[in-house]
Enzyme design. Structure first.
Site, mmCIF file in Angstrom:
data_model
loop_
_atom_site.group_PDB
_atom_site.id
_atom_site.type_symbol
_atom_site.label_atom_id
_atom_site.label_comp_id
_atom_site.label_asym_id
_atom_site.label_seq_id
_atom_site.Cartn_x
_atom_site.Cartn_y
_atom_site.Cartn_z
ATOM 1 N N PRO A 140 -6.459 -4.145 1.015
ATOM 2 C CA PRO A 140 -5.423 -3.935 1.524
ATOM 3 C C PRO A 140 -5.205 -2.133 1.849
ATOM 4 O O PRO A 140 -6.531 -1.559 2.473
ATOM 5 C CB PRO A 140 -5.362 -3.635 -0.310
ATOM 6 C CG PRO A 140 -6.155 -4.216 -0.583
ATOM 7 C CD PRO A 140 -7.142 -4.352 -0.085
ATOM 8 N N GLU A 141 -4.123 -2.179 2.673
ATOM 9 C CA GLU A 141 -3.985 -1.183 3.406
ATOM 10 C C GLU A 141 -2.677 -0.317 2.818
ATOM 11 O O GLU A 141 -2.036 -0.554 1.470
ATOM 12 C CB GLU A 141 -4.016 -1.749 5.145
ATOM 13 C CG GLU A 141 -4.700 -1.959 5.110
ATOM 14 C CD GLU A 141 -4.569 -2.627 7.075
ATOM 15 O OE1 GLU A 141 -3.795 -1.992 7.679
ATOM 16 O OE2 GLU A 141 -4.859 -3.909 7.540
#
Length: 297
Positions: A2-3
């Site tokens: 996840p960013e």
């Protein structure tokens, strides 16, 4: 992994569902999930029990929740790693297969569960920086602010970017320079800016660097609006829902599909044990210092 957009979606969910609630009980079901707690699982549980959770904060890909009451001066910090999920669940919902940590609250309502299939993520209770109104944990105070942070300094970022002796994608992934940008959104920002991932940062003009920053900010804002990017069930928000930005990606994951700008097939190249996706026509390797043939007119 996840960013920024995906972690921000989770942060907002935590702010809605757990802020102001007091922890009644903590269960650590897998010690690796709290491996960053120096004194171990029992200390993690003891430090959280009886505390009241504040409003969730974020720095790049890290989340933290300032603690009040018995936990004053400390924060609950979390990193999702490759597959971590923070879920708000009714107590009647059966335990997830990879449930690692459970927090119950004194109001008897929905509980907070940390689920992590690969156990690369984790939670810890850490001391916050003295006098920091956000309760930033000491261990992540060195991480740069991200492009969606209102206190992000555009001019300082551009100056630091152009001064670095590296290539542009490496710079975008440097969390001491700019946080929250990972492989997906780096490729998307570079596609929008018409910059090759191996373009030397020293060859960027100030307008080009500002444009790259604007494109990174725009693509992450667009992803955030639709809940982030989900390629499988490992990334979900606190209610277990996936994001939909994968439908709108222009470069990442689109090998051999036509570039939406010029029609040339998107290529994938091996890069630092990862992949970089780019258009060989729009994002050409520059032959000279300064403006390259792939730059936006």
């Amino acid at each position: 992994m996840p960013e920024l957009p995906e972690v921000e979606v989770v942060r907002r969910g935590l702010a809605d569902w757990v802020a102001g609630r007091t922890v009644a009980d903590v269960q650590v079901l897998h010690p690796r999930a709290v491996r960053r707690q120096p004194a171990g699982a029992a200390d993690f549980s003891a430090r959280l029990t009886g505390t009241t959770l504040g409003s969730a904060q974020r720095r790049g890909k890290y989340l933290w929740v300032p603690l009040t009451g018995t936990g004053e001066g400390f924060s609950l910090i979390g990193h999702l790693g490759m597959s971590g999920q923070l879920l708000v669940q009714d107590p009647s919902v059966p335990d997830e297969t990879h449930l690692r940590v459970r927090l119950r609250f004194d109001d008897g309502g929905r509980e907070l569960r940390f689920v992590d299939q690969r156990t690369f993520g984790g939670l810890a209770v850490e001391e916050a920086e003295d006098g920091d109104p956000e309760g930033t944990p000491v261990s992540i105070a060195h991480i740069a602010r991200d492009p969606l942070d209102p206190r992000f300094d555009d001019a300082a970022f551009v100056a630091a970017l152009r001064a670095k002796r590296t290539t542009v994608k490496r710079a975008l992934l440097d969390q001491s320079l700019i946080s929250g940008v990972g492989n997906i959104y780096a490729d998307e920002a570079l596609w929008r800016s018409r910059l090759h991932y191996d373009r030397p940062t020293a060859t960027l003009t100030r307008p080009q660097a500002l444009l790259l920053l604007a494109d990174a900010r725009d693509v992450m804002t667009a992803a955030l609006a639709v809940g982030g990017t989900s390629f499988d069930s490992l990334y979900v928000n606190v209610n277990g829902e996936s994001g939909y930005f994968s439908r709108d990606l222009d470069a990442y994951g689109r090998e051999q599909e036509p570039c939406r700008r010029c029609g040339t097939p998107i290529r994938r190249a091996a890069w630092m044990n990862r992949s970089s996706y780019f258009c060989p026509r729009c994002q050409r390797v520059p032959r000279t210092r300064g403006q390259g043939p792939g730059d936006r007119p």
